[in-house]
Enzyme design. Structure first.
Site, PDB file in Angstrom:
ATOM      1  N   PRO A  76      39.844  37.815  32.472  1.00 11.23           N
ATOM      2  CA  PRO A  76      39.364  36.896  33.516  1.00 11.23           C
ATOM      3  C   PRO A  76      40.481  36.017  34.075  1.00 11.23           C
ATOM      4  CG  PRO A  76      38.289  36.459  31.393  1.00 11.23           C
ATOM      5  CD  PRO A  76      39.191  37.625  31.179  1.00 11.23           C
TER       6      PRO A  76
ATOM      7  N   GLU B 188      38.247  36.900  21.288  1.00  7.84           N
ATOM      8  CA  GLU B 188      38.403  35.719  22.149  1.00  7.84           C
ATOM      9  C   GLU B 188      39.664  35.775  22.992  1.00  7.84           C
ATOM     10  OE1 GLU B 188      36.268  35.422  19.669  1.00  7.84           O
ATOM     11  OE2 GLU B 188      34.842  34.669  21.140  1.00  7.84           O
TER      12      GLU B 188
ATOM     13  N   ARG C 251      37.910  56.826  43.755  1.00  4.44           N
ATOM     14  CA  ARG C 251      37.195  57.273  44.957  1.00  4.44           C
ATOM     15  C   ARG C 251      38.041  57.172  46.213  1.00  4.44           C
ATOM     16  NH1 ARG C 251      34.926  53.574  47.984  1.00  4.44           N
ATOM     17  NH2 ARG C 251      33.068  54.707  48.629  1.00  4.44           N
TER      18      ARG C 251
ATOM     19  N   ASP D  31      33.481  52.160  54.371  1.00  9.84           N
ATOM     20  CA  ASP D  31      32.981  51.312  53.287  1.00  9.84           C
ATOM     21  C   ASP D  31      32.968  49.839  53.649  1.00  9.84           C
ATOM     22  OD1 ASP D  31      32.787  53.313  51.475  1.00  9.84           O
ATOM     23  OD2 ASP D  31      34.707  52.893  50.508  1.00  9.84           O
TER      24      ASP D  31
END
Ligand code: ADE
Length: 242
Positions: free
Chosen positions: A90, A117, A155, A170
């Site tokens: 993150p 963690e 993709r 897209d």
């Protein structure tokens, strides 16, 4: 394109990779995803891969030795020389379609999935070459983010989508959200299909789709309009909407 994934949860990958479009891409030799279990490189009897944090506090930290051993044995000692090694965390740069395109130009990518963690900072400093987050929320590990990255990048490779223009319209490819789609039947539960789509007039259909994209983006994601490449006609249309 080749992917090497380093993880403590190798079992979560095959069910997704062996389905549908990614499976077909693998069968056609367009992608090869190799999953490596970091635990296989833990040298102690119990194959321990985590330990308590120095300085105390809760949670466990991924140990450096098995991660370095796994990565160096698969990629060679200098990861920069072989390919980028991306840590899914993150704390990384936030993944988007531009980053997906950027990564799709690499012939090979290595992905390191964090667990527990956190990971020992020396892995981040001396092994990893890039850090990617899939959004501002925290998951239990980097495995789902790694699958998301593999899916979004694969993709974009030529031949992976059946339609060669498949990724062209897209949402986000043009900097705008995509226009609405309809298929048969022309009427379902009393709800019709916009007349223009049945008209066969392709110039008008293209214009309608562009306007739908613009209107949708303005309504749902006005932040995207600031960066999207817009022509004069687009700008006039948007002004008319306000
Ligand atoms: N690991 C845990 N949460 C994550 C996130 N949002 N993105 C990438 N890796 C993660």
């Amino acid at each position: 394109m080749e992917f090497d994934v380093f993880t403590l949860l190798p079992e979560v990958f095959p069910p997704y990779l062996e389905s549908s479009i990614l499976q077909r891409a693998h069968q056609r030799g367009l992608i090869d995803v190799r999953i490596h279990n970091i635990r296989d490189w833990a040298s102690d009897r119990h194959h321990v891969t985590d330990d308590v944090p120095y300085g105390g506090g809760g949670g466990m930290v991924m140990k450096p030795e098995p991660v370095f051993a796994a990565v160096e044995s698969v990629l060679g000692a200098g990861p920069e020389a072989c390919c980028p090694l991306i840590l899914l965390t993150p704390q990384g740069r936030v993944f988007n379609q531009t980053i997906a395109y950027e990564l799709s130009r690499q012939p090979r990518l290595a992905l390191l999935c964090g667990r527990y963690e956190g990971i020992d900072e020396r892995i981040r400093e001396h092994l990893v070459t890039d850090e990617v987050s899939i959004g501002d929320y925290v998951l239990t590990g980097g495995e789902l983010p790694a699958l998301i990255l593999i899916d979004a990048v694969s993709r974009l490779l030529p031949g992976v989508l059946g339609d060669p223009d498949g990724a062209f319209d897209d949402s986000h490819a043009s900097g705008l959200l995509e226009y609405p789609h309809y298929t048969r039947p022309p009427e379902f539960r009393g709800w019709g299909v916009p007349e223009i789509l049945l008209s066969g007039n392709h110039a008008q259909i293209d214009r309608w789709r562009r306007e739908q994209s613009l209107a949708r983006t303005q309504k749902r994601r006005p932040d995207l309009l600031e960066k999207a490449p817009l022509n004069e006609k687009d700008k006039q249309y948007l002004e008319k909407l306000n």
